[in-house]
Design a protein around this motif. Sequence first.
Motif, mmCIF file in Angstrom:
data_model
loop_
_atom_site.group_PDB
_atom_site.id
_atom_site.type_symbol
_atom_site.label_atom_id
_atom_site.label_comp_id
_atom_site.label_asym_id
_atom_site.label_seq_id
_atom_site.Cartn_x
_atom_site.Cartn_y
_atom_site.Cartn_z
ATOM 1 N N GLY A 1 33.770 53.692 51.596
ATOM 2 C CA GLY A 1 32.570 53.172 50.973
ATOM 3 C C GLY A 1 32.136 51.957 51.745
ATOM 4 O O GLY A 1 32.889 51.414 52.523
ATOM 5 N N GLU A 2 30.916 51.525 51.494
ATOM 6 C CA GLU A 2 30.404 50.370 52.220
ATOM 7 C C GLU A 2 29.833 49.379 51.229
ATOM 8 O O GLU A 2 29.125 49.731 50.310
ATOM 9 N N LYS A 3 30.182 48.120 51.389
ATOM 10 C CA LYS A 3 29.668 47.056 50.551
ATOM 11 C C LYS A 3 29.311 45.927 51.494
ATOM 12 O O LYS A 3 30.136 45.144 51.910
ATOM 13 N N VAL B 1 39.088 53.108 41.142
ATOM 14 C CA VAL B 1 38.841 52.561 42.477
ATOM 15 C C VAL B 1 37.392 52.728 42.882
ATOM 16 O O VAL B 1 36.719 51.772 43.303
ATOM 17 N N GLU B 2 36.875 53.932 42.756
ATOM 18 C CA GLU B 2 35.519 54.217 43.204
ATOM 19 C C GLU B 2 34.474 53.491 42.351
ATOM 20 O O GLU B 2 33.462 53.004 42.873
ATOM 21 N N HIS B 3 34.726 53.394 41.065
ATOM 22 C CA HIS B 3 33.779 52.692 40.186
ATOM 23 C C HIS B 3 33.724 51.211 40.554
ATOM 24 O O HIS B 3 32.638 50.614 40.616
ATOM 25 N N PHE B 4 34.868 50.599 40.800
ATOM 26 C CA PHE B 4 34.885 49.182 41.150
ATOM 27 C C PHE B 4 34.148 48.938 42.469
ATOM 28 O O PHE B 4 33.336 48.021 42.571
ATOM 29 N N LEU B 5 34.425 49.749 43.481
ATOM 30 C CA LEU B 5 33.817 49.535 44.791
ATOM 31 C C LEU B 5 32.305 49.741 44.764
ATOM 32 O O LEU B 5 31.577 49.155 45.556
ATOM 33 N N GLN B 6 31.838 50.565 43.826
ATOM 34 C CA GLN B 6 30.401 50.802 43.707
ATOM 35 C C GLN B 6 29.699 49.690 42.937
ATOM 36 O O GLN B 6 28.546 49.362 43.234
ATOM 37 N N GLU B 7 30.393 49.075 41.983
ATOM 38 C CA GLU B 7 29.753 48.120 41.082
ATOM 39 C C GLU B 7 30.060 46.658 41.393
ATOM 40 O O GLU B 7 29.298 45.779 41.006
ATOM 41 N N GLU B 8 31.143 46.378 42.077
ATOM 42 C CA GLU B 8 31.578 44.998 42.279
ATOM 43 C C GLU B 8 31.674 44.653 43.761
ATOM 44 O O GLU B 8 31.736 45.541 44.623
ATOM 45 N N LYS C 1 51.712 53.364 42.831
ATOM 46 C CA LYS C 1 51.534 53.840 41.464
ATOM 47 C C LYS C 1 50.379 53.115 40.780
ATOM 48 O O LYS C 1 49.619 53.697 40.024
ATOM 49 N N GLY C 2 50.274 51.825 41.039
ATOM 50 C CA GLY C 2 49.223 51.022 40.424
ATOM 51 C C GLY C 2 48.409 50.288 41.473
ATOM 52 O O GLY C 2 48.916 49.947 42.542
ATOM 53 N N THR C 3 47.136 50.030 41.136
ATOM 54 C CA THR C 3 46.238 49.307 42.038
ATOM 55 C C THR C 3 45.423 48.325 41.208
ATOM 56 O O THR C 3 44.987 48.654 40.098
ATOM 57 N N ILE C 4 45.195 47.136 41.752
ATOM 58 C CA ILE C 4 44.426 46.116 41.052
ATOM 59 C C ILE C 4 43.376 45.524 41.989
ATOM 60 O O ILE C 4 43.640 45.326 43.180
ATOM 61 N N PHE C 5 42.175 45.261 41.433
ATOM 62 C CA PHE C 5 41.081 44.659 42.184
ATOM 63 C C PHE C 5 40.638 43.386 41.477
ATOM 64 O O PHE C 5 40.596 43.333 40.240
ATOM 65 N N LEU C 6 40.249 42.382 42.261
ATOM 66 C CA LEU C 6 39.597 41.190 41.743
ATOM 67 C C LEU C 6 38.256 41.064 42.441
ATOM 68 O O LEU C 6 38.183 41.127 43.674
ATOM 69 N N ALA D 1 38.547 41.408 36.868
ATOM 70 C CA ALA D 1 39.720 42.190 37.257
ATOM 71 C C ALA D 1 39.588 43.620 36.772
ATOM 72 O O ALA D 1 39.172 43.876 35.645
ATOM 73 N N ALA D 2 39.928 44.560 37.642
ATOM 74 C CA ALA D 2 39.975 45.978 37.282
ATOM 75 C C ALA D 2 41.265 46.543 37.836
ATOM 76 O O ALA D 2 41.648 46.230 38.970
ATOM 77 N N TYR D 3 41.940 47.358 37.062
ATOM 78 C CA TYR D 3 43.225 47.871 37.522
ATOM 79 C C TYR D 3 43.505 49.238 36.912
ATOM 80 O O TYR D 3 42.981 49.606 35.858
ATOM 81 N N THR D 4 44.340 49.970 37.613
ATOM 82 C CA THR D 4 44.761 51.291 37.167
ATOM 83 C C THR D 4 46.039 51.147 36.340
ATOM 84 O O THR D 4 46.571 50.048 36.179
ATOM 85 N N SER D 5 46.496 52.256 35.829
ATOM 86 C CA SER D 5 47.769 52.239 35.110
ATOM 87 C C SER D 5 48.905 51.995 36.097
ATOM 88 O O SER D 5 48.748 52.146 37.311
#
Length: 328
Positions: A105-107, A124-131, A141-146, A152-156
């Motif tokens: 993706g490109e931001k 992941v894709e929702h965060f990269l598109q919106e933030e 197993k888990g991924t976190i974005f700030l 903050a957005a994170y997976t299980s």
Amino acid sequence: EEEEEEDDDLREDDEFENDNASNIANVGSSFPLVVDEKEDVQRTITEIKKQMEIADVGLAILMSESEKLESLAHGMEEERCMAATTHDCDDDDEEDASSSSCSSGEKGEKEYAYGLPEESLEVVEHFLQEETLGCMSTNGKGTIFLSQNGHAAYTSHIPKALRNILQQRQTSLPTPIYVSIGTKARFYVEFEDGKAEWYGPEKLSDCLEVNADLDISCVAFGKLWDTFFVVFSDGSWEYHGKGLPRGLVRLVVEDRRRLSDLAKVTLGPRGEWFVVAKNGRSWWGGLSDDLDNVISDVLDEADDEDGKERVVDFIDFGEKDSYFLIYE
């Protein structure tokens, strides 16, 4: 008779003078020989010393080359063993293998490529598109974005203690600005006010407390519980643990002679590593074949607008060869 006696005396005097002259001549001729012999010995000693110095220099060069070759051999053996281990694990865990899907993706000027579990892709894709990405970390197993505004957005499957900290934190408190997660529930999170919380080996706590006057640039967790690498904002760094990749140690200690100019370091659970210096130059090693191919494809591409080469800004690693790559 008297004349005969005088002749005999004259002959004796001549013989005495001749003998003395001969002796003097012998002494005169022997003295230069002694001097010449001493000079020859001195020259010989000096020459021997020169040859010894040359031999010492040659020996030092040979020892240095021997150490380099030995280090190279160890590194190649480590990579070979790592590749063999990765292949064997993939065969054994075929049913539980993470998704091999890779998206980009490109931001702005940043682009992304990642190979993460299928269940993580929606977040992941929702965060990269919106933030606008400020910081991210994955353990597979888990991924976190700030985001840059502190969201903050994170997976299980991020560490439970970290999830509790983020969920229970009051919105009026300073927002998180940096986070790093590893396997074995390890994590480090820092907030806008400079306060931080973490879970990891005791040596990590000791390192952070001793260097409490320095701001943290990054904390990376390795494949073993006590393996970590900390980079401070002034470019200095510290590491600990037997599981640190040999290639990384060789780079920062031997090749770069402990330069205090690092910006970021990440580690993976299978010996992967990534380093970037303050001048933007980066290095990496221990990658899976899949990620190595992705990076090769990225670097082979040129930007359609200005023809500039791609630059790898960041790589993080997780279990089962998962990864997240940022480039421009």
